[in-house]
Scaffold this active site. Structure first.
Site, short mmCIF file in Angstrom:
data_model
loop_
_atom_site.label_atom_id
_atom_site.label_comp_id
_atom_site.label_asym_id
_atom_site.label_seq_id
_atom_site.Cartn_x
_atom_site.Cartn_y
_atom_site.Cartn_z
CE1 TYR A 279 -6.11 -7.65 3.57
CE2 TYR A 279 -5.61 -7.16 1.28
CZ TYR A 279 -6.49 -7.16 2.34
OH TYR A 279 -7.76 -6.67 2.17
CE1 TYR A 327 -1.91 5.25 4.28
CE2 TYR A 327 -1.87 3.05 3.38
CZ TYR A 327 -1.88 4.41 3.19
OH TYR A 327 -1.86 4.93 1.93
#
Length: 382
Positions: A279, A327
């Site tokens: 993350y 992304y």
């Protein structure tokens, strides 16, 4: 204990979906993930959902998809780490014979939806203690933690920028990535300042979109004939809720607890890990997580990521889809690290984006303001 098999993964459209709500994006990702697994909605007997703008989102998604009385329901909300956390609950349910096909889903309209301007203080009145300080959250809270790490260990802005540069290099090979143009360390340092020491390129995107993964029992996986990507280890914990001042140590997250537990369950060492999906709400999130998971010593994260360690061709390929930095980041990014880890282990890609011979992947989610941590080890079975 039997290990669930991650049989299908998918996203909805990402970026901006102004004609949809969170439920649409979650449902689209769910149907696509089931198709990827070779399953249908009729096969689903379990649903796990976090996030969303509705009360009891697991029930809302189940009703929306017209599922037939699912036997497993999970809606624990611990932010971006929820989906890794769900993997452990699904494992336990499957071991008890309660479910064979479970969908773990998420949907959001963080960029264009009506909830995009909602503050943490409005959602959680107890956080009014923070409001008088003027702390800009979440960037300001993460920035405080990063600054503490710099003070304690000499970590530099240039070292944090190395993470953004490496992640963008992966994103440049992903046609779904929102940002694909290569960047340099100087580009990161010269981008608009958000909260010292973070500049714009140190911070994750804000996106709409959804993601889903399908977990099946070993028996169902054999029936489907899918590549066996096993959930070999899972661990979760929390250190505080939302007030960063309540974090026991801003330079150590819950990953220092969950990493060793998940690795031990899976029976692996760090040398066994072929790819890491970590993350990355901010560059510091990824750096401190790498330390806490044990890929380097505490305080040595800056040196570890320097020189392209996590970039294509590096020692530890990380965030190979481009991460939350390049992304997408529709609010809870944890489901997307599971999606990419599975794709890498299945060998879905060609060229430099595919980590050659990947057999072991670590997927780690972080929730809140470095508040919750969940680690999953995925293993490709022969």
């Amino acid at each position: 204990m039997a290990e669930p098999i991650l049989a299908g993964v998918a996203e909805s459209e990402l970026g901006e979906t102004p004609d949809r709500n969170w439920l649409d994006n979650a449902a689209i990702a769910t149907v696509r993930a089931l198709e990827d697994a070779g399953c249908s909605l009729a096969d689903v007997d379990g649903v796990a959902v976090a996030g969303g703008d509705d009360y009891m989102p697991a029930l809302v998604l189940s009703e929306y998809l017209d599922l037939d009385e699912p036997s497993f329901l999970e809606g624990t909300e611990i932010g971006g780490s929820s989906f890794e956390h769900f993997c452990g609950h699904v494992r336990d349910a499957m071991a008890r014979g309660e479910a064979d096909v479970v969908v773990v889903a998420y949907g959001s309209t963080s960029k264009t939806g009506p909830g995009r301007d909602r503050s943490l203080e409005e959602t959680h009145p107890v956080d009014g203690f923070v409001r008088p300080t003027g702390l800009f959250r979440p960037p300001g809270a993460y920035a405080m933690a990063a600054r503490r790490h710099m003070h304690e260990y000499g970590t530099t802005e240039e070292q944090l920028a190395e993470i953004a540069v490496a992640t963008r290099e992966w994103a440049s090979m992903n046609p779904k990535a929102a940002q694909q143009e290569p960047i340099t360390v100087d580009d990161v340092l010269e981008s608009r300042q958000i909260a010292e020491p973070f500049n714009l390129l140190d911070c994750c995107l804000v996106s709409d979109g959804g993601g889903a993964v399908v977990l099946v029992s070993e028996e169902k996986a054999a029936e489907l004939g899918v590549p066996e990507i096993a959930v070999a280890g899972v661990a979760s914990t929390s250190t505080h809720r939302q007030d960063i001042s309540e974090m026991p140590d801003m330079t150590t997250t819950g990953a220092a607890v969950t990493g060793p537990k998940a690795f031990a369950q899976a029976g692996i060492t760090h040398d066994d890990v072929d790819v890491a999906e970590i993350y990355d709400s901010f560059t510091y999130t990824a750096l401190v997580t790498l330390e806490d998971l044990g890929f380097c010593e505490t305080g040595a994260g800056g040196e570890f990521v320097a020189g392209g360690t996590t970039a294509p061709g590096g020692e530890l390929p990380m965030n190979t889809q481009g991460g939350g930095l390049s992304y997408c980041h529709p609010g809870h990014f944890g489901v997307f690290v599971l999606i990419e880890a599975a794709r890498q282990l299945r060998g879905d890609y060609t060229g430099e984006r595919q980590v050659d011979g990947a057999e072991i992947a670590v997927a780690h989610g972080t929730g809140g303001l470095l508040s919750s941590s969940s680690t999953v080890v995925l293993r490709r079975e022969a």
